[in-house]
Enzyme design. Structure first.
Site, PDB file in Angstrom:
ATOM      1  N   THR A   6       0.862  -1.182   0.000  1.00 43.75           N
ATOM      2  CA  THR A   6       0.000   0.000   0.000  1.00 43.75           C
ATOM      3  C   THR A   6       0.901   1.235   0.000  1.00 43.75           C
ATOM      4  O   THR A   6       1.711   1.417   0.914  1.00 43.75           O
ATOM      5  CB  THR A   6      -0.903  -0.003   1.246  1.00 43.75           C
ATOM      6  OG1 THR A   6      -1.581  -1.267   1.285  1.00 43.75           O
ATOM      7  CG2 THR A   6      -1.909   1.121   1.222  1.00 43.75           C
ATOM      8  N   ALA A  28       3.849 -12.472   8.649  1.00 42.84           N
ATOM      9  CA  ALA A  28       4.336 -13.841   8.473  1.00 42.84           C
ATOM     10  C   ALA A  28       3.277 -14.716   7.807  1.00 42.84           C
ATOM     11  O   ALA A  28       2.086 -14.409   7.862  1.00 42.84           O
ATOM     12  CB  ALA A  28       4.725 -14.421   9.832  1.00 42.84           C
ATOM     13  N   ASN A  81       8.222 -12.799  12.371  1.00 41.88           N
ATOM     14  CA  ASN A  81       8.145 -13.912  13.315  1.00 41.88           C
ATOM     15  C   ASN A  81       7.598 -15.113  12.569  1.00 41.88           C
ATOM     16  O   ASN A  81       6.420 -15.420  12.634  1.00 41.88           O
ATOM     17  CB  ASN A  81       7.170 -13.566  14.450  1.00 41.88           C
ATOM     18  CG  ASN A  81       7.901 -12.962  15.621  1.00 41.88           C
ATOM     19  OD1 ASN A  81       9.075 -13.240  15.857  1.00 41.88           O
ATOM     20  ND2 ASN A  81       7.200 -12.129  16.365  1.00 41.88           N
ATOM     21  N   SER A 135      13.729  -8.701  17.697  1.00 44.60           N
ATOM     22  CA  SER A 135      12.996  -8.414  18.935  1.00 44.60           C
ATOM     23  C   SER A 135      13.249  -6.989  19.398  1.00 44.60           C
ATOM     24  O   SER A 135      14.297  -6.421  19.127  1.00 44.60           O
ATOM     25  CB  SER A 135      13.407  -9.368  20.050  1.00 44.60           C
ATOM     26  OG  SER A 135      12.732  -8.999  21.239  1.00 44.60           O
ATOM     27  N   ASN A 150      10.592 -15.665  22.646  1.00 45.93           N
ATOM     28  CA  ASN A 150       9.233 -15.230  22.977  1.00 45.93           C
ATOM     29  C   ASN A 150       8.602 -16.124  24.041  1.00 45.93           C
ATOM     30  O   ASN A 150       7.863 -15.637  24.894  1.00 45.93           O
ATOM     31  CB  ASN A 150       8.367 -15.193  21.718  1.00 45.93           C
ATOM     32  CG  ASN A 150       8.714 -14.011  20.833  1.00 45.93           C
ATOM     33  OD1 ASN A 150       9.824 -13.497  20.887  1.00 45.93           O
ATOM     34  ND2 ASN A 150       7.780 -13.575  20.016  1.00 45.93           N
ATOM     35  N   TYR A 153       7.185 -14.971  27.657  1.00 41.82           N
ATOM     36  CA  TYR A 153       5.914 -15.358  28.283  1.00 41.82           C
ATOM     37  C   TYR A 153       6.154 -15.783  29.728  1.00 41.82           C
ATOM     38  O   TYR A 153       5.409 -15.422  30.638  1.00 41.82           O
ATOM     39  CB  TYR A 153       5.275 -16.549  27.545  1.00 41.82           C
ATOM     40  CG  TYR A 153       4.408 -16.237  26.356  1.00 41.82           C
ATOM     41  CD1 TYR A 153       4.813 -15.343  25.380  1.00 41.82           C
ATOM     42  CD2 TYR A 153       3.191 -16.882  26.180  1.00 41.82           C
ATOM     43  CE1 TYR A 153       4.027 -15.106  24.263  1.00 41.82           C
ATOM     44  CE2 TYR A 153       2.391 -16.641  25.076  1.00 41.82           C
ATOM     45  CZ  TYR A 153       2.821 -15.757  24.119  1.00 41.82           C
ATOM     46  OH  TYR A 153       2.035 -15.525  23.019  1.00 41.82           O
ATOM     47  N   HIS A 168       3.834 -53.166  28.151  1.00 40.07           N
ATOM     48  CA  HIS A 168       4.814 -52.258  27.529  1.00 40.07           C
ATOM     49  C   HIS A 168       6.246 -52.556  27.962  1.00 40.07           C
ATOM     50  O   HIS A 168       7.169 -51.920  27.483  1.00 40.07           O
ATOM     51  CB  HIS A 168       4.449 -50.806  27.845  1.00 40.07           C
ATOM     52  CG  HIS A 168       3.195 -50.354  27.169  1.00 40.07           C
ATOM     53  ND1 HIS A 168       3.093 -50.266  25.800  1.00 40.07           N
ATOM     54  CD2 HIS A 168       1.990 -50.015  27.662  1.00 40.07           C
ATOM     55  CE1 HIS A 168       1.867 -49.860  25.479  1.00 40.07           C
ATOM     56  NE2 HIS A 168       1.176 -49.712  26.597  1.00 40.07           N
TER      57      HIS A 168
HETATM   58  P1  2AM Z   1       0.021  -3.235   3.561  1.00 38.90           P
HETATM   59  O1  2AM Z   1       0.496  -1.965   4.184  1.00 38.90           O
HETATM   60  O2  2AM Z   1      -0.195  -3.110   2.106  1.00 38.90           O
HETATM   61  O3  2AM Z   1      -1.167  -3.834   4.277  1.00 38.90           O
HETATM   62  C1  2AM Z   1       2.248  -5.873   7.978  1.00 38.90           C
HETATM   63  O4  2AM Z   1       0.895  -6.163   7.836  1.00 38.90           O
HETATM   64  C2  2AM Z   1       2.879  -5.600   6.631  1.00 38.90           C
HETATM   65  O5  2AM Z   1       2.708  -6.732   5.770  1.00 38.90           O
HETATM   66  C3  2AM Z   1       2.324  -4.394   5.904  1.00 38.90           C
HETATM   67  O6  2AM Z   1       3.383  -3.716   5.318  1.00 38.90           O
HETATM   68  C4  2AM Z   1       1.424  -5.023   4.885  1.00 38.90           C
HETATM   69  O7  2AM Z   1       1.223  -4.271   3.698  1.00 38.90           O
HETATM   70  C5  2AM Z   1       2.201  -6.248   4.520  1.00 38.90           C
HETATM   71  N1  2AM Z   1       1.374  -7.262   3.879  1.00 38.90           N
HETATM   72  C6  2AM Z   1       0.339  -7.956   4.418  1.00 38.90           C
HETATM   73  N2  2AM Z   1      -0.175  -8.822   3.534  1.00 38.90           N
HETATM   74  C7  2AM Z   1       0.543  -8.678   2.387  1.00 38.90           C
HETATM   75  C8  2AM Z   1       0.517  -9.303   1.116  1.00 38.90           C
HETATM   76  N3  2AM Z   1      -0.367 -10.287   0.855  1.00 38.90           N
HETATM   77  N4  2AM Z   1       1.394  -8.891   0.189  1.00 38.90           N
HETATM   78  C9  2AM Z   1       2.292  -7.918   0.470  1.00 38.90           C
HETATM   79  N5  2AM Z   1       2.369  -7.300   1.657  1.00 38.90           N
HETATM   80  C10 2AM Z   1       1.534  -7.664   2.603  1.00 38.90           C
END
Ligand code: 2AM
Length: 470
Positions: A33, A77, A103, A129, A186, A190, A448
């Site tokens: 975006t 992730a 992560n 982190s 992580n 916790y 067993h």
């Molecule tokens: P975005 O700003 O276009 O939503 C954390 O959500 C980051 O991962 C953001 O930079 C987000 O982009 C990106 N992100 C999430 N889904 C994605 C996708 N399918 N392809 C590319 N970037 C993605």
């Protein structure tokens, strides 16, 4: 041309990009975006005219990078990382380096690294982190994967990392080891948080301490052996006012989580590594999530009437219990890392891992020096519990630890972290456990078989026969 590229400009990516630029590396950035690209450029301008170049098209972004290209990914992730690298692959060339800083579940990194390798692209899965603040001013970073790719990115990472007795980054090991170590970090986080919350609960309910007093106690603890980021912020939290009261008392007792703690417990089960404290912390979060059920149950189920009693030793006893339990929690985490290292042949250095957690990350603590020293003194140390220094400390704190767990139990205060750690300690230190009876049961109902203490071999008894059946 830019020296490095970064894709994904949400909180972590944006702050890491600015940190890299501030350390003098020219950086190109791209985000799905475009608004986030514009936001990042505005910040780069406002925060000191930093050398950031923004792109709204991916091809332009890739073309702007010096070769071999070094691209850090900080996108969500899972599937978003796959989508992003699918878009990037056709634009890259052999020798380029991709570093996923999310992560990520470690097998995902290994799968992607394999695919990248087929195209001659080098892949690193890097745990980062420290949250927003760490990303901007110095995180702890745990890169794993291709070693020569690490060498290409090391000069940048070493400057960008937190600096506490050296940069808080090192080459962790091959494959998904960087993600794995971050996952365990992580899980340990916790455990630390759960233990601190239990200490708070005991001091508040059994000790009757006010928030002002709790702030003093935690600040005081932060000047001693418990010195750590989490103890420090806890002291700060108790001071925060909210109208006539304190904010901490107005916060709903229902915990959120993103999943890495759960992975740690899943992995501990997978690798047969006992991790009582970390599992207790995860369960604690699940129980907190049952808020509505707990409200109903609190009207049905009764317990002892908790009473605050004046005890001049209480604060010190809780501090001792917290410290002893913390040793158990770290022992579990380190043992899990070692189990994975052995199984996958990663050859991880536990002392170096403790060192890079000294700064930048959430579990940063003075105590990590002790862990590093223990593994430096004996890299094959089976458990932190039997390091001579930690063994002596556990021994000196035992009486306090038992007293606090007993006090909590008799007052009906749940302390699964403190008591689970104590049970872990008590089981680990015993030459003989009641597992002989379990083996007898398993042999009786399922044939067993069992081993004997006095003879080699595998035995099965005729349990209907009262005379010695073996
Ligand atoms: P975005 O700003 O276009 O939503 C954390 O959500 C980051 O991962 C953001 O930079 C987000 O982009 C990106 N992100 C999430 N889904 C994605 C996708 N399918 N392809 C590319 N970037 C993605």
């Amino acid at each position: 041309m830019s020296e490095i590229g970064l894709v994904g400009l949400a909180v972590m990516g944006q702050n890491l990009a600015l940190n890299i630029a501030e350390k003098g590396f020219s950086i190109s950035v791209w985000n799905r975006t475009a608004q986030r690209v514009r936001d990042t450029l505005a910040r780069a301008q406002a925060e000191g005219d930093l050398p950031v170049t923004g792109f709204e098209d991916l091809a332009g972004f890739v073309a702007s990078l010096e070769r071999p290209r070094r691209i850090i990914l900080l996108v969500k992730a899972g599937a978003p990382v796959d989508a992003t690298i699918e878009a990037l692959f056709p634009l890259l060339e052999p020798g380029d380096v991709l570093i996923d800083g999310g992560n990520e579940w470690f097998p995902n990194t290994e799968r992607r690294a394999k695919k990248a390798e087929e195209m001659g692209i080098r892949y690193i899965g890097m745990g980062v982190s420290g949250g927003e603040e760490g990303a901007r001013h110095g995180p702890s970073m745990m890169p794993g994967g291709s070693r020569d790719a690490y060498e290409l990115i090391a000069p940048v990472l070493e400057k960008v990392a937190a600096q506490v007795g050296g940069p808080c980054v090192t080459y962790i090991g091959p494959g998904g080891s960087g993600n794995y170590v971050k996952m365990v970090h992580n899980g340990i986080e916790y455990g630390d948080m759960q233990l601190i919350a239990e200490a708070y609960d005991v001091l508040r309910i059994a000790g009757g301490l006010s928030n002002d007093r709790l702030a003093e106690v935690f600040a005081d603890w932060n000047a001693g052996e418990l010195e750590s980021f989490l103890i420090e912020i806890t002291a700060r939290i108790f001071r925060k006012r909210d109208g006539d009261g304190y904010l901490v008392d107005a916060i709903l007792d229902k915990t959120g989580m993103k999943g890495t703690g759960r992975w740690t417990v899943q992995e501990a089960a997978e690798k047969s590594v006992p991790a009582a404290t970390i599992a207790a912390a995860l369960d604690g979060r699940y129980l907190s999530g049952l808020k509505n059920e707990r409200v109903r149950a609190s009207r049905i189920l009764t317990g002892p009437q908790a009473s605050a009693a004046a005890d001049p030793d209480l604060v010190d006893d809780v501090r001792n219990a917290l410290y002893a339990a913390k040793i158990c929690s770290y022992a579990q985490g380190m043992n899990l890392i070692r189990a994975a290292s052995d199984e996958y042949g990663w050859n991880l250095e536990l002392g170096s891992i403790a060192r890079i957690w000294k700064g930048g990350c959430i579990i940063r603590a003075a105590f990590l020096d002790r862990i590093k020293d223990a593994f430096d003194a004996d890299p094959k140390l089976k458990s932190l519990l039997v390091d001579p220094g930690f063994a002596a400390e556990l021994s000196a704190r035992q009486a306090s630890w038992r007293k606090i767990v007993g006090l909590a139990v008799s007052n009906g205060i749940a302390v699964p972290g403190l008591s689970g750690s104590l049970a872990y300690f008590d089981a680990y230190r015993r030459e003989r456990l009641p597992a002989n009876l379990l083996q007898a049961q398993r042999d009786l109902f399922g044939a067993h078989t069992f081993e004997r203490v006095d003879r080699q071999g595998s035995f099965h008894a005729d349990w209907d026969e009262l005379a010695d059946g073996v």
